[in-house]
Scaffold this motif. Sequence first.
Motif, mmCIF file in Angstrom:
data_model
loop_
_atom_site.group_PDB
_atom_site.id
_atom_site.type_symbol
_atom_site.label_atom_id
_atom_site.label_comp_id
_atom_site.label_asym_id
_atom_site.label_seq_id
_atom_site.Cartn_x
_atom_site.Cartn_y
_atom_site.Cartn_z
ATOM 1 N N LYS A 227 0.622 -0.625 0.034
ATOM 2 C CA LYS A 227 0.506 0.185 -0.073
ATOM 3 C C LYS A 227 0.500 1.124 0.088
ATOM 4 O O LYS A 227 0.532 1.923 0.239
ATOM 5 N N ASN A 228 2.358 1.444 -0.469
ATOM 6 C CA ASN A 228 3.204 2.308 -0.285
ATOM 7 C C ASN A 228 2.041 3.809 -1.990
ATOM 8 O O ASN A 228 1.825 3.460 -2.776
ATOM 9 N N GLY A 229 1.862 4.224 -1.053
ATOM 10 C CA GLY A 229 1.217 5.662 -1.800
ATOM 11 C C GLY A 229 -0.207 5.654 -1.449
ATOM 12 O O GLY A 229 -0.803 6.502 -1.689
ATOM 13 N N MET A 230 -0.648 4.884 -0.786
ATOM 14 C CA MET A 230 -2.484 4.650 -0.344
ATOM 15 C C MET A 230 -2.373 5.081 0.752
ATOM 16 O O MET A 230 -2.773 4.402 1.324
ATOM 17 N N ASN A 231 -2.048 6.130 0.777
ATOM 18 C CA ASN A 231 -2.806 7.040 2.490
ATOM 19 C C ASN A 231 -3.758 7.635 2.646
ATOM 20 O O ASN A 231 -4.138 7.813 3.430
ATOM 21 N N LEU A 232 -4.751 7.736 1.634
ATOM 22 C CA LEU A 232 -6.231 7.642 1.551
ATOM 23 C C LEU A 232 -7.034 6.185 2.011
ATOM 24 O O LEU A 232 -7.230 5.383 1.606
ATOM 25 N N ARG A 233 -7.867 6.385 2.740
ATOM 26 C CA ARG A 233 -9.122 5.707 3.831
ATOM 27 C C ARG A 233 -9.897 5.069 1.930
ATOM 28 O O ARG A 233 -9.640 6.162 0.955
ATOM 29 N N SER A 234 -10.539 3.767 1.951
ATOM 30 C CA SER A 234 -11.517 3.590 0.639
ATOM 31 C C SER A 234 -12.517 4.897 0.114
ATOM 32 O O SER A 234 -12.016 5.262 -0.902
ATOM 33 N N LEU A 235 -12.882 5.427 1.355
ATOM 34 C CA LEU A 235 -13.812 6.354 0.474
ATOM 35 C C LEU A 235 -13.224 7.066 0.123
ATOM 36 O O LEU A 235 -13.728 7.710 -0.663
ATOM 37 N N GLU A 236 -12.106 7.830 0.498
ATOM 38 C CA GLU A 236 -11.771 9.406 -0.058
ATOM 39 C C GLU A 236 -11.439 9.044 -0.809
ATOM 40 O O GLU A 236 -10.932 9.901 -2.042
ATOM 41 N N ALA A 237 -10.922 7.638 -1.170
ATOM 42 C CA ALA A 237 -9.657 7.491 -2.321
ATOM 43 C C ALA A 237 -11.142 6.890 -3.779
ATOM 44 O O ALA A 237 -10.886 8.025 -4.785
ATOM 45 N N ILE A 238 -11.559 6.444 -3.503
ATOM 46 C CA ILE A 238 -12.983 6.278 -4.449
ATOM 47 C C ILE A 238 -13.209 7.269 -4.891
ATOM 48 O O ILE A 238 -13.716 7.624 -6.298
ATOM 49 N N PHE A 239 -13.348 8.429 -4.207
ATOM 50 C CA PHE A 239 -14.640 9.164 -4.456
ATOM 51 C C PHE A 239 -13.716 10.830 -4.931
ATOM 52 O O PHE A 239 -14.182 11.596 -4.775
ATOM 53 N N THR A 240 -12.576 10.902 -4.754
ATOM 54 C CA THR A 240 -11.261 11.958 -4.971
ATOM 55 C C THR A 240 -10.230 11.786 -5.871
ATOM 56 O O THR A 240 -9.846 12.739 -6.407
ATOM 57 N N ARG A 241 -10.080 10.705 -5.888
ATOM 58 C CA ARG A 241 -8.709 10.303 -7.555
ATOM 59 C C ARG A 241 -10.423 10.096 -8.576
ATOM 60 O O ARG A 241 -10.700 9.812 -9.026
#
Length: 245
Positions: A227-241
């Motif tokens: 999870k290198n660089g995967m610093n967002l929580r799953s909800l943050e990642a799915i809606f902000t990337r």
Amino acid sequence: MSALPGTTGRRRIYLMRHGFVDYTSPAVRAARDPKVATLTERGEEEARAAGIALSEVHFDLALCSGLTRTRQTAELVLAQHPGAPALEEDGRWGELRSGSYMDFHSAEHLAAVMTFTFEQAGEQGAEFLPGGERFADALIRIREGLAALLARPNWASALVVAHEVVNRMLLADIIGAPLGASAGFEQDTGCINILDFDLVPAESGEGTVVERGVIKAVNLTPANYLKNGMNLRSLEAIFTRPAEE
């Protein structure tokens, strides 16, 4: 085969979350329905990586929720398995039904609302967005889907591709935690969870019952194990990337 080799009555479920989708895409906004979301290029890569990681696992059964994103993910995983079982659909593994479409102001706004919604899952009558399916009702159908799968004869290992909230709720339920605890189980897109269930004969002499469920692994992401660089929580990642195509 009805049990994992070397065991008696033990079955394993490889429970996945579908690959990345863009819930803010023009298609989803136009339809005002997240059910139409499909895998992005990144989501396809995640599913292929999971398929490669699972390529030496023998699947006796393969299920998905029936929504496009879970079917696409399962098909990409099974493509790495010559002679894979036919993919089946079971709506009991489907994502919670939301209420009216939320016309969000931004991806950040949507992520904040969804995070609050999941954290309130254990409250009495809590719904998946206003007017949506109650978390308690969803847990009943998820349990029914799991029970139906475990009651099927002659299998030892199964692939199930479902959704973030479904997986969170099931993981919490396996350890006897309340619904509110589901918020603590991260489920990154394309992740794999490994669940073992010990079955014993029912006292009535007919069928079997689950003696225990054990979580062997949670939220494995073959596309990026550490999870290198995967610093967002799953909800943050799915809606902000943004989508990467």
